[in-house]
Design a protein around this motif. Structure first.
Motif, PDB file in Angstrom:
ATOM      1  N   GLU A 154       0.836  -1.199   0.000  1.00 42.81           N
ATOM      2  CA  GLU A 154       0.000   0.000   0.000  1.00 42.81           C
ATOM      3  C   GLU A 154       0.869   1.246   0.000  1.00 42.81           C
ATOM      4  O   GLU A 154       1.975   1.260   0.548  1.00 42.81           O
ATOM      5  CB  GLU A 154      -1.000   0.007   1.167  1.00 42.81           C
ATOM      6  N   ARG A 155       0.355   2.258  -0.659  1.00 40.15           N
ATOM      7  CA  ARG A 155       1.104   3.510  -0.804  1.00 40.15           C
ATOM      8  C   ARG A 155       0.163   4.683  -0.663  1.00 40.15           C
ATOM      9  O   ARG A 155      -1.011   4.586  -1.026  1.00 40.15           O
ATOM     10  CB  ARG A 155       1.657   3.628  -2.228  1.00 40.15           C
ATOM     11  N   LEU A 156       0.716   5.798  -0.216  1.00 40.34           N
ATOM     12  CA  LEU A 156      -0.059   7.043  -0.142  1.00 40.34           C
ATOM     13  C   LEU A 156       0.505   8.030  -1.166  1.00 40.34           C
ATOM     14  O   LEU A 156       1.713   8.251  -1.220  1.00 40.34           O
ATOM     15  CB  LEU A 156       0.049   7.633   1.268  1.00 40.34           C
ATOM     16  N   VAL A 157      -0.381   8.590  -1.973  1.00 43.46           N
ATOM     17  CA  VAL A 157       0.035   9.605  -2.945  1.00 43.46           C
ATOM     18  C   VAL A 157      -0.722  10.902  -2.633  1.00 43.46           C
ATOM     19  O   VAL A 157      -1.936  10.874  -2.411  1.00 43.46           O
ATOM     20  CB  VAL A 157      -0.289   9.155  -4.390  1.00 43.46           C
ATOM     21  N   LEU A 158       0.005  12.003  -2.594  1.00 45.40           N
ATOM     22  CA  LEU A 158      -0.641  13.315  -2.397  1.00 45.40           C
ATOM     23  C   LEU A 158      -0.518  14.100  -3.684  1.00 45.40           C
ATOM     24  O   LEU A 158       0.581  14.233  -4.235  1.00 45.40           O
ATOM     25  CB  LEU A 158       0.018  14.080  -1.255  1.00 45.40           C
ATOM     26  N   GLU A 159      -1.654  14.597  -4.156  1.00 46.28           N
ATOM     27  CA  GLU A 159      -1.649  15.325  -5.413  1.00 46.28           C
ATOM     28  C   GLU A 159      -2.780  16.343  -5.397  1.00 46.28           C
ATOM     29  O   GLU A 159      -3.918  15.993  -5.039  1.00 46.28           O
ATOM     30  CB  GLU A 159      -1.845  14.334  -6.572  1.00 46.28           C
ATOM     31  N   ASN A 160      -2.492  17.567  -5.816  1.00 46.33           N
ATOM     32  CA  ASN A 160      -3.502  18.639  -5.835  1.00 46.33           C
ATOM     33  C   ASN A 160      -4.267  18.718  -4.514  1.00 46.33           C
ATOM     34  O   ASN A 160      -5.499  18.750  -4.482  1.00 46.33           O
ATOM     35  CB  ASN A 160      -4.488  18.433  -6.988  1.00 46.33           C
ATOM     36  N   LYS A 161      -3.522  18.684  -3.413  1.00 48.39           N
ATOM     37  CA  LYS A 161      -4.076  18.805  -2.054  1.00 48.39           C
ATOM     38  C   LYS A 161      -5.017  17.661  -1.668  1.00 48.39           C
ATOM     39  O   LYS A 161      -5.849  17.790  -0.783  1.00 48.39           O
ATOM     40  CB  LYS A 161      -4.802  20.145  -1.887  1.00 48.39           C
ATOM     41  N   GLY A 181      -4.311   1.871   7.635  1.00 54.72           N
ATOM     42  CA  GLY A 181      -3.065   1.826   6.862  1.00 54.72           C
ATOM     43  C   GLY A 181      -1.917   1.376   7.745  1.00 54.72           C
ATOM     44  O   GLY A 181      -1.858   1.713   8.929  1.00 54.72           O
ATOM     45  N   SER A 182      -1.009   0.623   7.147  1.00 53.41           N
ATOM     46  CA  SER A 182       0.121   0.066   7.888  1.00 53.41           C
ATOM     47  C   SER A 182       1.179   1.148   8.170  1.00 53.41           C
ATOM     48  O   SER A 182       1.133   2.246   7.604  1.00 53.41           O
ATOM     49  CB  SER A 182       0.773  -1.035   7.046  1.00 53.41           C
ATOM     50  N   TYR A 183       2.156   0.767   8.974  1.00 55.98           N
ATOM     51  CA  TYR A 183       3.292   1.661   9.243  1.00 55.98           C
ATOM     52  C   TYR A 183       3.982   2.034   7.928  1.00 55.98           C
ATOM     53  O   TYR A 183       4.297   3.198   7.688  1.00 55.98           O
ATOM     54  CB  TYR A 183       4.282   0.951  10.186  1.00 55.98           C
ATOM     55  N   GLU A 184       4.174   1.043   7.042  1.00 54.82           N
ATOM     56  CA  GLU A 184       4.825   1.290   5.733  1.00 54.82           C
ATOM     57  C   GLU A 184       4.020   2.290   4.915  1.00 54.82           C
ATOM     58  O   GLU A 184       4.585   3.127   4.215  1.00 54.82           O
ATOM     59  CB  GLU A 184       4.964  -0.026   4.935  1.00 54.82           C
ATOM     60  N   PHE A 185       2.697   2.172   4.999  1.00 61.73           N
ATOM     61  CA  PHE A 185       1.830   3.099   4.268  1.00 61.73           C
ATOM     62  C   PHE A 185       2.107   4.539   4.709  1.00 61.73           C
ATOM     63  O   PHE A 185       2.319   5.430   3.888  1.00 61.73           O
ATOM     64  CB  PHE A 185       0.358   2.734   4.540  1.00 61.73           C
ATOM     65  N   TRP A 186       2.162   4.755   6.019  1.00 57.84           N
ATOM     66  CA  TRP A 186       2.366   6.128   6.524  1.00 57.84           C
ATOM     67  C   TRP A 186       3.790   6.611   6.276  1.00 57.84           C
ATOM     68  O   TRP A 186       4.049   7.802   6.260  1.00 57.84           O
ATOM     69  CB  TRP A 186       1.978   6.215   8.010  1.00 57.84           C
ATOM     70  N   GLN A 187       4.705   5.654   6.071  1.00 63.43           N
ATOM     71  CA  GLN A 187       6.093   6.025   5.761  1.00 63.43           C
ATOM     72  C   GLN A 187       6.294   6.272   4.263  1.00 63.43           C
ATOM     73  O   GLN A 187       7.353   6.730   3.851  1.00 63.43           O
ATOM     74  CB  GLN A 187       7.048   4.895   6.184  1.00 63.43           C
ATOM     75  N   SER A 188       5.294   5.906   3.447  1.00 62.87           N
ATOM     76  CA  SER A 188       5.499   5.919   1.998  1.00 62.87           C
ATOM     77  C   SER A 188       5.435   7.320   1.394  1.00 62.87           C
ATOM     78  O   SER A 188       5.715   7.488   0.209  1.00 62.87           O
ATOM     79  CB  SER A 188       4.470   5.007   1.295  1.00 62.87           C
ATOM     80  N   ASN A 189       5.056   8.309   2.217  1.00 62.42           N
ATOM     81  CA  ASN A 189       4.994   9.669   1.681  1.00 62.42           C
ATOM     82  C   ASN A 189       5.497  10.658   2.745  1.00 62.42           C
ATOM     83  O   ASN A 189       5.012  10.625   3.883  1.00 62.42           O
ATOM     84  CB  ASN A 189       3.539  10.002   1.299  1.00 62.42           C
ATOM     85  N   PRO A 190       6.451  11.531   2.388  1.00 64.25           N
ATOM     86  CA  PRO A 190       7.012  12.443   3.399  1.00 64.25           C
ATOM     87  C   PRO A 190       5.986  13.453   3.934  1.00 64.25           C
ATOM     88  O   PRO A 190       6.187  14.039   4.994  1.00 64.25           O
ATOM     89  CB  PRO A 190       8.146  13.156   2.640  1.00 64.25           C
ATOM     90  N   ASN A 191       4.887  13.646   3.196  1.00 59.15           N
ATOM     91  CA  ASN A 191       3.851  14.590   3.658  1.00 59.15           C
ATOM     92  C   ASN A 191       2.618  13.881   4.209  1.00 59.15           C
ATOM     93  O   ASN A 191       1.517  14.454   4.220  1.00 59.15           O
ATOM     94  CB  ASN A 191       3.445  15.521   2.516  1.00 59.15           C
ATOM     95  N   ALA A 192       2.799  12.642   4.646  1.00 61.51           N
ATOM     96  CA  ALA A 192       1.658  11.853   5.123  1.00 61.51           C
ATOM     97  C   ALA A 192       0.927  12.546   6.277  1.00 61.51           C
ATOM     98  O   ALA A 192      -0.287  12.383   6.434  1.00 61.51           O
ATOM     99  CB  ALA A 192       2.145  10.477   5.556  1.00 61.51           C
ATOM    100  N   ASN A 193       1.676  13.332   7.077  1.00 64.69           N
ATOM    101  CA  ASN A 193       1.041  13.999   8.226  1.00 64.69           C
ATOM    102  C   ASN A 193      -0.061  14.969   7.784  1.00 64.69           C
ATOM    103  O   ASN A 193      -1.081  15.142   8.463  1.00 64.69           O
ATOM    104  CB  ASN A 193       2.090  14.714   9.083  1.00 64.69           C
ATOM    105  N   ILE A 194       0.109  15.576   6.599  1.00 55.83           N
ATOM    106  CA  ILE A 194      -0.911  16.507   6.091  1.00 55.83           C
ATOM    107  C   ILE A 194      -2.197  15.732   5.797  1.00 55.83           C
ATOM    108  O   ILE A 194      -3.301  16.148   6.160  1.00 55.83           O
ATOM    109  CB  ILE A 194      -0.421  17.216   4.800  1.00 55.83           C
ATOM    110  N   TYR A 195      -2.031  14.572   5.165  1.00 51.43           N
ATOM    111  CA  TYR A 195      -3.192  13.726   4.856  1.00 51.43           C
ATOM    112  C   TYR A 195      -3.883  13.276   6.146  1.00 51.43           C
ATOM    113  O   TYR A 195      -5.109  13.313   6.268  1.00 51.43           O
ATOM    114  CB  TYR A 195      -2.729  12.529   4.028  1.00 51.43           C
ATOM    115  N   LEU A 196      -3.067  12.891   7.134  1.00 47.16           N
ATOM    116  CA  LEU A 196      -3.626  12.415   8.399  1.00 47.16           C
ATOM    117  C   LEU A 196      -4.421  13.524   9.091  1.00 47.16           C
ATOM    118  O   LEU A 196      -5.532  13.290   9.587  1.00 47.16           O
ATOM    119  CB  LEU A 196      -2.502  11.904   9.305  1.00 47.16           C
ATOM    120  N   GLU A 197      -3.868  14.747   9.105  1.00 45.78           N
ATOM    121  CA  GLU A 197      -4.586  15.866   9.741  1.00 45.78           C
ATOM    122  C   GLU A 197      -5.910  16.117   9.033  1.00 45.78           C
ATOM    123  O   GLU A 197      -6.930  16.387   9.668  1.00 45.78           O
ATOM    124  CB  GLU A 197      -3.737  17.144   9.733  1.00 45.78           C
TER     125      GLU A 197
END
Ligand SMILES: C[S@@+](CC[C@H](N)C(=O)[O-])C[C@H]1O[C@@H](n2cnc3c(N)ncnc32)[C@H](O)[C@@H]1O
Length: 231
Positions: A154-161, A181-197
């Motif tokens: 699994e991967r997280l992609v951030l695009e156009n906010k 989402g797994s630990y790897e999922f949250w590690q897969s994108n450096p801006n994952a914290n924005i998505y989480l918030e």
């Protein structure tokens, strides 16, 4: 045409030599085209329910097909994705065959409906699914877990906010599906914290707006735990 980040990441997650890949809800068909162009996959079935879309895509593939490897095969099907016939396709493939069904770019609720219907229509087949819902991933993950799916990647992609969750799943192999989402999922994108918030804000609002909706409260609690544990 250049693929956006989301479609590019989906194409990168297809690295097993599947005998047949389905690009469902294909619209422009860019994802399936990219996968065929890689040379690893020899056959892609494009599926969309809108005749005008499939007519245009057929014309486009006929026009640009010479950019694909010589042994690349494709067909364009105009039908509801819930009705794709995995059993029949398996009979036309080698005895031990493996299919990948990609469903990307439709809402989570529609994807839940599609997945429930597809799963009832085949048995004992080696089928992976690569999913990228637009929103409602928590609810989708819960249904996938109930349908006995496991997570292969699994991967997280951030695009156009916007955040997109890319899930490669199987009923045969993989790790238990995590609702958040797994630990790897949250590690897969450096801006994952924005998505989480964004998710926490969304579920805070919906938990207040619909007191009866227990799922929103569970999601909120679970995402808060993610924040504590991983960030
Ligand atoms: C936004 S596009 C997604 C395109 C591409 N897969 C992507 O991820 O960018 C959604 C497409 O899904 C198609 N679609 C919606 N419901 C469908 C269904 N039940 N069966 C097949 N296609 C469907 C629509 O016609 C539309 O072309």
């Amino acid at each position: 045409m250049k693929l956006n980040k989301r479609l590019l990441s989906l194409s990168e997650m297809v690295h097993e030599p599947y005998d047949l890949v389905w690009d469902c809800c294909c619209d422009h068909g860019l994802l399936g085209f990219k996968i065929l162009a890689s040379g690893l996959i020899k056959q892609v079935n494009f599926v969309d329910v809108v005749p005008d879309i499939t007519d245009k895509l057929t014309a486009k593939l006929q026009q640009h097909g010479h950019h694909l490897p010589a042994d690349a095969g494709w067909q364009v099907l105009c039908q509801d994705v819930s009705e794709i016939n995995l059993e029949k396709s398996a009979q036309q493939l080698p005895i031990v065959s493996k299919q990948l069904v990609i469903i990307s770019g439709v809402g989570g609720d529609l994807m839940i409906d599609i997945m429930k219907r597809i799963v009832t229509s085949y048995d004992d087949l080696n089928v992976d699914f690569l999913l990228c819902p637009v929103q409602h991933s928590y609810k989708l993950r819960k249904v996938l877990k109930d349908l006995q799916f496991k997570s292969k990647a699994e991967r997280l992609v951030l695009e156009n906010k916007r955040g997109y969750e890319l899930l490669l799943i199987s009923q045969i192999e993989g790790q238990p599906i995590s609702l958040v989402g797994s630990y790897e999922f949250w590690q897969s994108n450096p801006n994952a914290n924005i998505y989480l918030e964004n998710l926490i804000t969304h579920y805070q609002r919906s938990a207040i707006a619909s007191e009866a909706n227990q799922l929103s409260q569970f999601a909120l609690d679970d995402y808060r735990v993610v924040k504590q544990q991983y960030f």
